[in-house]
Design a protein around this motif. Structure first.
Motif, mmCIF file in Angstrom:
data_model
loop_
_atom_site.group_PDB
_atom_site.id
_atom_site.type_symbol
_atom_site.label_atom_id
_atom_site.label_comp_id
_atom_site.label_asym_id
_atom_site.label_seq_id
_atom_site.Cartn_x
_atom_site.Cartn_y
_atom_site.Cartn_z
ATOM 1 N N ASN A 161 0.832 -1.210 0.000
ATOM 2 C CA ASN A 161 0.000 0.000 0.000
ATOM 3 C C ASN A 161 0.867 1.261 0.000
ATOM 4 N N ARG A 186 -11.330 -7.652 1.427
ATOM 5 C CA ARG A 186 -10.826 -7.072 2.681
ATOM 6 C C ARG A 186 -11.067 -5.569 2.719
ATOM 7 N N TYR A 187 -10.767 -4.887 1.635
ATOM 8 C CA TYR A 187 -10.990 -3.439 1.575
ATOM 9 C C TYR A 187 -12.475 -3.118 1.759
ATOM 10 N N LYS A 188 -13.321 -3.924 1.132
ATOM 11 C CA LYS A 188 -14.758 -3.699 1.215
ATOM 12 C C LYS A 188 -15.261 -3.886 2.636
ATOM 13 N N ALA A 245 -13.562 -3.654 5.357
ATOM 14 C CA ALA A 245 -12.966 -2.656 6.253
ATOM 15 C C ALA A 245 -13.478 -1.246 5.970
ATOM 16 N N GLY A 246 -14.313 -1.104 4.941
ATOM 17 C CA GLY A 246 -14.851 0.209 4.609
ATOM 18 C C GLY A 246 -13.813 1.160 4.038
ATOM 19 N N GLN A 247 -12.777 0.605 3.402
ATOM 20 C CA GLN A 247 -11.716 1.423 2.826
ATOM 21 C C GLN A 247 -12.054 1.809 1.378
ATOM 22 N N PRO A 248 -11.659 3.011 0.957
ATOM 23 C CA PRO A 248 -11.953 3.428 -0.420
ATOM 24 C C PRO A 248 -11.137 2.626 -1.435
ATOM 25 N N PRO A 256 -8.470 2.006 -4.111
ATOM 26 C CA PRO A 256 -7.219 2.709 -4.433
ATOM 27 C C PRO A 256 -7.350 3.456 -5.762
ATOM 28 N N TRP A 304 -12.469 -2.777 -8.994
ATOM 29 C CA TRP A 304 -11.759 -1.534 -8.666
ATOM 30 C C TRP A 304 -11.574 -0.661 -9.909
#
Length: 255
Positions: A27, A56-58, A60-63, A65, A90
């Motif tokens: 990252n 995982r990103y979804k 964790a509520g992460q935007p 990239p 993405w």
């Protein structure tokens, strides 16, 4: 996202020779967020890691990239690339795939006779300078900080000499951002460096040329020109983050 065989060669015991590739994804904080060992570098073998990372990103509520830098598979010839297919959700949400500058520069080694050639470092430095330049405002602030140590003594010293004689490589690395020069300027500077070193300037003490043949470097350069736009910094994208602020001679500098 980067793939290498070097890590796999370190496997020992029962795991020895059980894999060919080590592929990792890092990252913006230089942290490896996922990696996988595979027997081949294929879409089928990499898909579980890529889909797992997106999940995982979804969760964790992460935007999503904004950029994914890769060592290959960046520019479309016909239809989506394999990397774009692996990260299709993405990509559909706006992520772009770009070629990593370091890997682009490293590709020129394929036309070089040997890395031990006396003109090797000169050529690679010229290629790097053709792509990247120091941010002017950052550099001016660092120069001011260095001069602040003794304003009278530095009064007659030019900014160029301050950079050359008094600023360390670490100071440049940590306090001065680097920015891309644009595709046209990069083309001009790379072409100039290649043409100069194809002549007498590219010979070592024994008269051996840096390049395997003039045709080899010309063919490689022609192939890499398609990536000139791909290696430029995307507009309005912050490529650095300020970790903290340090002080040199009472002048605050971003680190």
């Amino acid at each position: 996202m980067d793939s290498t065989k070097k890590v796999v060669k370190k496997l020992s015991g029962e795991g020895r020779h059980s894999a060919e590739w080590f592929t990792s994804i890092g990252n913006e904080h230089s942290q490896i967020v996922s990696f996988v060992l595979t027997c081949e570098e294929s879409k089928e073998k990499l898909e579980p890691m890529c889909s797992g990372l997106m999940e995982r990103y979804k969760l964790a509520g992460q935007p999503v990239p904004s950029i994914l830098y890769v060592d290959r598979g960046c520019c479309r010839a016909q239809g989506p690339t394999a990397v774009e297919t692996l990260f299709q959700p993405w990509v559909d949400s706006g992520m772009v795939v770009r070629l990593d500058i370091f890997h682009w520069i490293h590709r020129f080694d394929a036309a070089i006779r040997t890395e031990s050639h006396s003109k090797y470092a000169t050529f690679k430095s010229a290629i790097a300078r053709a792509v990247l330049a120091y941010n002017r405002s950052d550099l001016e602030l660092l120069i001011r900080a260095i001069k602040a140590k003794d304003l009278v003594a530095f009064e007659s010293v030019t900014d160029e000499d301050v950079v050359r004689l008094y600023i360390t490589r670490d100071q440049l690395k940590h306090h001065v951002r680097r920015v891309t020069l644009g595709a046209q300027e990069t083309f001009r500077l790379v072409h100039k460096a290649i043409e100069e070193l194809k002549g007498p300037a590219g010979l070592d003490e024994s008269g051996v040329s840096l390049f395997k043949t003039p045709e080899a470097i010309d063919e490689l350069w022609a192939a890499q020109q398609r990536h000139l736009e791909c290696i430029q910094d995307p507009p309005d994208q912050h490529m650095y983050r300020v970790a903290h602020t340090t002080t040199i001679n009472n002048v605050d500098l971003p680190y």
